[in-house]
Design an enzyme around this catalytic site. Structure first.
Site, PDB file in Angstrom:
ATOM      1  N   SER A   1     -15.007   0.733   6.258  1.00 27.30           N
ATOM      2  CA  SER A   1     -14.019   0.791   5.173  1.00 27.30           C
ATOM      3  C   SER A   1     -12.728   1.487   5.591  1.00 27.30           C
ATOM      4  CB  SER A   1     -14.619   1.542   3.980  1.00 27.30           C
ATOM      5  OG  SER A   1     -15.009   2.855   4.372  1.00 27.30           O
TER       6      SER A   1
ATOM      7  N   ASN B   1     -20.762  12.298   0.334  1.00 29.06           N
ATOM      8  CA  ASN B   1     -20.774  11.922  -1.088  1.00 29.06           C
ATOM      9  C   ASN B   1     -19.870  12.821  -1.931  1.00 29.06           C
ATOM     10  OD1 ASN B   1     -22.550  10.049  -0.206  1.00 29.06           O
ATOM     11  ND2 ASN B   1     -24.369  10.922  -1.182  1.00 29.06           N
TER      12      ASN B   1
ATOM     13  N   THR C   1      10.486 -12.078 -35.230  1.00 32.59           N
ATOM     14  CA  THR C   1       9.036 -12.150 -35.430  1.00 32.59           C
ATOM     15  C   THR C   1       8.680 -13.613 -35.167  1.00 32.59           C
ATOM     16  OG1 THR C   1       9.195 -12.687 -37.777  1.00 32.59           O
ATOM     17  CG2 THR C   1       9.043 -10.334 -37.212  1.00 32.59           C
ATOM     18  N   HIS C   2       7.528 -13.858 -34.617  1.00 30.60           N
ATOM     19  CA  HIS C   2       7.112 -15.237 -34.269  1.00 30.60           C
ATOM     20  C   HIS C   2       8.115 -15.911 -33.339  1.00 30.60           C
ATOM     21  CE1 HIS C   2       4.272 -14.875 -37.688  1.00 30.60           C
ATOM     22  NE2 HIS C   2       5.293 -14.291 -38.276  1.00 30.60           N
TER      23      HIS C   2
ATOM     24  N   SER D   1      17.763 -21.143  -5.976  1.00 29.80           N
ATOM     25  CA  SER D   1      16.796 -22.203  -5.754  1.00 29.80           C
ATOM     26  C   SER D   1      17.107 -22.866  -4.420  1.00 29.80           C
ATOM     27  CB  SER D   1      16.899 -23.230  -6.881  1.00 29.80           C
ATOM     28  OG  SER D   1      16.413 -24.486  -6.442  1.00 29.80           O
TER      29      SER D   1
ATOM     30  N   LYS E   1      21.194 -22.576  -9.691  1.00 27.82           N
ATOM     31  CA  LYS E   1      20.171 -21.707 -10.267  1.00 27.82           C
ATOM     32  C   LYS E   1      20.334 -20.233  -9.893  1.00 27.82           C
ATOM     33  CE  LYS E   1      16.864 -22.714 -12.357  1.00 27.82           C
ATOM     34  NZ  LYS E   1      15.670 -23.484 -12.060  1.00 27.82           N
TER      35      LYS E   1
ATOM     36  N   ASN F   1      17.626 -17.387 -10.705  1.00 28.88           N
ATOM     37  CA  ASN F   1      16.323 -17.239 -11.361  1.00 28.88           C
ATOM     38  C   ASN F   1      15.893 -15.782 -11.495  1.00 28.88           C
ATOM     39  OD1 ASN F   1      16.013 -20.052 -11.520  1.00 28.88           O
ATOM     40  ND2 ASN F   1      15.196 -20.129  -9.434  1.00 28.88           N
TER      41      ASN F   1
ATOM     42  N   GLU G   1       9.730 -12.093 -13.522  1.00 27.17           N
ATOM     43  CA  GLU G   1       8.605 -13.034 -13.500  1.00 27.17           C
ATOM     44  C   GLU G   1       7.447 -12.484 -12.671  1.00 27.17           C
ATOM     45  OE1 GLU G   1       9.722 -17.262 -12.692  1.00 27.17           O
ATOM     46  OE2 GLU G   1      11.747 -16.482 -12.956  1.00 27.17           O
TER      47      GLU G   1
ATOM     48  N   TYR H   1     -25.219   8.669  -5.904  1.00 19.32           N
ATOM     49  CA  TYR H   1     -24.371   7.868  -5.030  1.00 19.32           C
ATOM     50  C   TYR H   1     -25.058   6.580  -4.600  1.00 19.32           C
ATOM     51  CZ  TYR H   1     -21.393   6.213  -1.333  1.00 19.32           C
ATOM     52  OH  TYR H   1     -20.569   5.405  -0.575  1.00 19.32           O
TER      53      TYR H   1
ATOM     54  N   GLN I   1     -18.240   2.666  -2.693  1.00 16.23           N
ATOM     55  CA  GLN I   1     -17.195   2.530  -1.676  1.00 16.23           C
ATOM     56  C   GLN I   1     -16.142   1.504  -2.103  1.00 16.23           C
ATOM     57  OE1 GLN I   1     -18.071   2.774   2.595  1.00 16.23           O
ATOM     58  NE2 GLN I   1     -17.544   0.611   2.706  1.00 16.23           N
TER      59      GLN I   1
ATOM     60  N   LYS J   1     -12.150   1.888  -3.927  1.00 16.72           N
ATOM     61  CA  LYS J   1     -10.837   2.253  -3.410  1.00 16.72           C
ATOM     62  C   LYS J   1      -9.804   1.142  -3.497  1.00 16.72           C
ATOM     63  CE  LYS J   1     -13.254   5.568  -0.925  1.00 16.72           C
ATOM     64  NZ  LYS J   1     -14.517   4.966  -1.385  1.00 16.72           N
TER      65      LYS J   1
HETATM   66  N1  ARG Z   1     -17.211   5.517   2.837  1.00 19.39           N
HETATM   67  C1  ARG Z   1     -18.114   5.996   1.835  1.00 19.39           C
HETATM   68  C2  ARG Z   1     -17.550   5.711   0.442  1.00 19.39           C
HETATM   69  O1  ARG Z   1     -16.402   5.490   0.348  1.00 19.39           O
HETATM   70  C3  ARG Z   1     -18.302   7.471   1.977  1.00 19.39           C
HETATM   71  C4  ARG Z   1     -19.576   7.956   1.426  1.00 19.39           C
HETATM   72  C5  ARG Z   1     -20.683   7.436   2.215  1.00 19.39           C
HETATM   73  N2  ARG Z   1     -21.926   7.997   1.781  1.00 19.39           N
HETATM   74  C6  ARG Z   1     -23.125   7.462   2.123  1.00 19.39           C
HETATM   75  N3  ARG Z   1     -24.171   8.031   1.644  1.00 19.39           N
HETATM   76  N4  ARG Z   1     -23.210   6.383   2.859  1.00 19.39           N
HETATM   77  O2  ARG Z   1     -18.255   5.669  -0.537  1.00 19.39           O
END
Ligand code: ARG
Length: 463
Positions: free
Chosen positions: A24, A111, A156-157, A278, A284, A286, A291, A318, A323, A326
């Site tokens: 990640s 965690n 309105t409307h 355009s 144009k 725009n 938008e 957990y 994960q 994010k």
């Molecule tokens: N990259 C993990 C997350 O964002 C960190 C925590 C990982 N914990 C675990 N028990 N594998 O959640």
């Protein structure tokens, strides 16, 4: 991930697809400032509690500061095989300071670490959002001030309804944004508790001091329950809900900019700096920016749905599902940040057309309510007055006239209470000025509302 990284339990390397699937760092790498801050708070506390020697703690801290500098300088070597931001930084630390680096993670787990990082990141992102909203509010206050005398149809409307002031409409946008701001502030306040020290889920046997790490990271207090601390993500739901509502508001504002800058309305012209041409039609200009603001709402609402579904039915504590929090959180904050900035620029540089707005007031019988009110003020029941005014509108429409162009005879044959003073009531300026109620469009009320908004913005700047 090699067995070495995970310790003695593993004999086999992680499968390549599994490694790619679970890494990640591409996404969570941007948590590095929070991750380093959290680690420094943790290591200082460990030293104060004599869990680590002062020498080790100092070594670790200086190693972390070196890593910070190398990331800032852009020469940190991010490695997806080290899975996430936490492992990347810890590995770099051990490389830099040797054995001491391996002591950083004492009494901590990824965690509570990741939960802490996300609270720190999101708290900061909320602050940025609040500032972004204030910038747009300033623009609206300035524009309202500069256009206090521009009358326009209120709708309105999407039908012309009653005359208002452009400034009054701009201040309606400001009210929406003000509530959005309040929701972001509320979310930031509630999330400001520290998960650090909850460790994997059940706390730790080391004599840690959760109060002190909470305080040094600017949290109000440590979270009360270790299981909840590592598994709760409702702070993200709240923040992203606030953003989703804000984006829906931005989409409504954007839509009005699109409508108003169309030739059908022609109430305003967006500046060249915020419009595009355009590739085929040379004439144009725009309104792509509003938008896109309208279109990007899907990302933010989508992020909220993403988070809600990720969390639904998840058992404590957990789980790796978490994960996935994010990407949607980053996407929602990034998108709203850009949308607020683009709208601020587009509105600040737009030119409003007083004549076109006034012309739109002439067609559509926006003064019909004035006729009904005129009668009602003289004792005619409002329902009857409404009916009479409707008949007059019908007659004027048939004859291709405005209400002001109908002769007094037409009025008097519709109702015998009418006299010449009805024509005073039909003036648009008068109609707006007579709406002299709190929250209404009369000039004095709008001027007060602008002053009030400016006062609020000023107080915030000084706070
Ligand atoms: N990259 C993990 C997350 O964002 C960190 C925590 C990982 N914990 C675990 N028990 N594998 O959640």
């Amino acid at each position: 991930m090699s067995d070495k990284a995970w310790g003695g339990r593993f004999e086999e390397e992680l499968d390549a697809i599994a490694a790619r699937f679970s890494a990640s760092v591409d996404v969570d790498g941007r948590l590095w400032p929070q991750d380093i801050d959290g680690s420094i708070a943790h290591v200082r506390m460990l030293a104060n509690r004599d869990v680590l020697s002062k020498a080790d703690a100092e070594l670790i801290e200086s190693g972390l500061q070196e890593i910070r500098a190398s990331i800032e300088a852009g020469d940190f070597d991010w490695d997806a095989s080290k899975e996430d931001v936490h492992m990347n930084i810890e590995a770099a630390l051990t490389e830099a300071v040797g054995e001491a680096g391996g002591r950083l993670h004492t009494g901590r787990s990824r965690n509570d670490q990741v939960a802490t990082d996300m609270r720190l990141w999101t708290r900061q992102a909320c602050e940025t959002t609040v500032d972004d909203i204030d910038v747009l509010l300033e623009v609206l206050a300035d524009k309202a001030d500069a256009h206090l005398d521009f009358l326009m149809p209120g709708y309105t409307h999407l039908q012309r309804a009653q005359p208002v002031r452009l400034a009054h409409h701009l201040l309606a946008w400001a009210e929406m944004l003000e509530r959005d701001r309040g929701r972001v502030v509320d979310a930031a306040r509630r999330m400001n508790e520290s998960p650090l020290g909850a460790a994997a889920l059940a706390g730790t046997t080391f004599p840690i001091d959760r109060e002190s790490t909470a305080a040094s990271l600017g949290f109000d207090r440590p979270m009360r329950n270790s299981l909840d601390a590592v598994s709760s993500r409702d702070f993200l739901l709240e923040a992203v809900s606030a953003l989703a509502i804000c984006s829906v508001h931005l989409s409504r504002i954007a839509e009005e900019l699109v409508l108003w800058s169309s030739q059908e309305f022609a109430f305003m012209q967006m500046s060249d700096a915020f419009t595009t041409g355009s590739s085929i039609m040379p004439q144009k200009k725009n309104p792509d920016m509003p938008e896109l603001v309208r279109g990007k709402t899907g990302r933010v609402v989508g992020s909220l749905v993403n988070l809600l579904v990720m969390l639904k039915g998840l058992p404590l504590t957990y789980n790796r599902d978490l994960q996935e929090d994010k990407a949607p959180v980053f996407e929602a904050f990034d998108t709203v940040h850009d949308c607020l900035a683009v709208l601020a620029g587009a509105i600040a540089s737009a030119r409003f057309d007083q004549k076109q707005m006034a012309a739109a007031l002439q067609a559509g019988f926006l003064d019909a309510t004035e006729v009904a009110d005129w009668l009602a003020l003289r004792g005619v029941p409002f329902r009857e007055a409404h009916h009479v005014a409707g008949k007059l509108v019908q007659q004027a429409a048939k004859e291709g006239k405005t209400l002001a162009q109908l002769p007094i005879e037409s009025y008097q044959s519709a109702h015998d209470a009418f006299d010449d003073s009805i024509f005073d009531a039909l003036d648009m300026e008068t109609a707006v000025e007579r709406r002299d109620v709190f929250g209404g469009p009369a000039r004095g009320r709008v001027a007060d509302a602008i002053a009030e908004l400016r006062g609020r913005l000023q107080a915030r700047r000084e706070a």
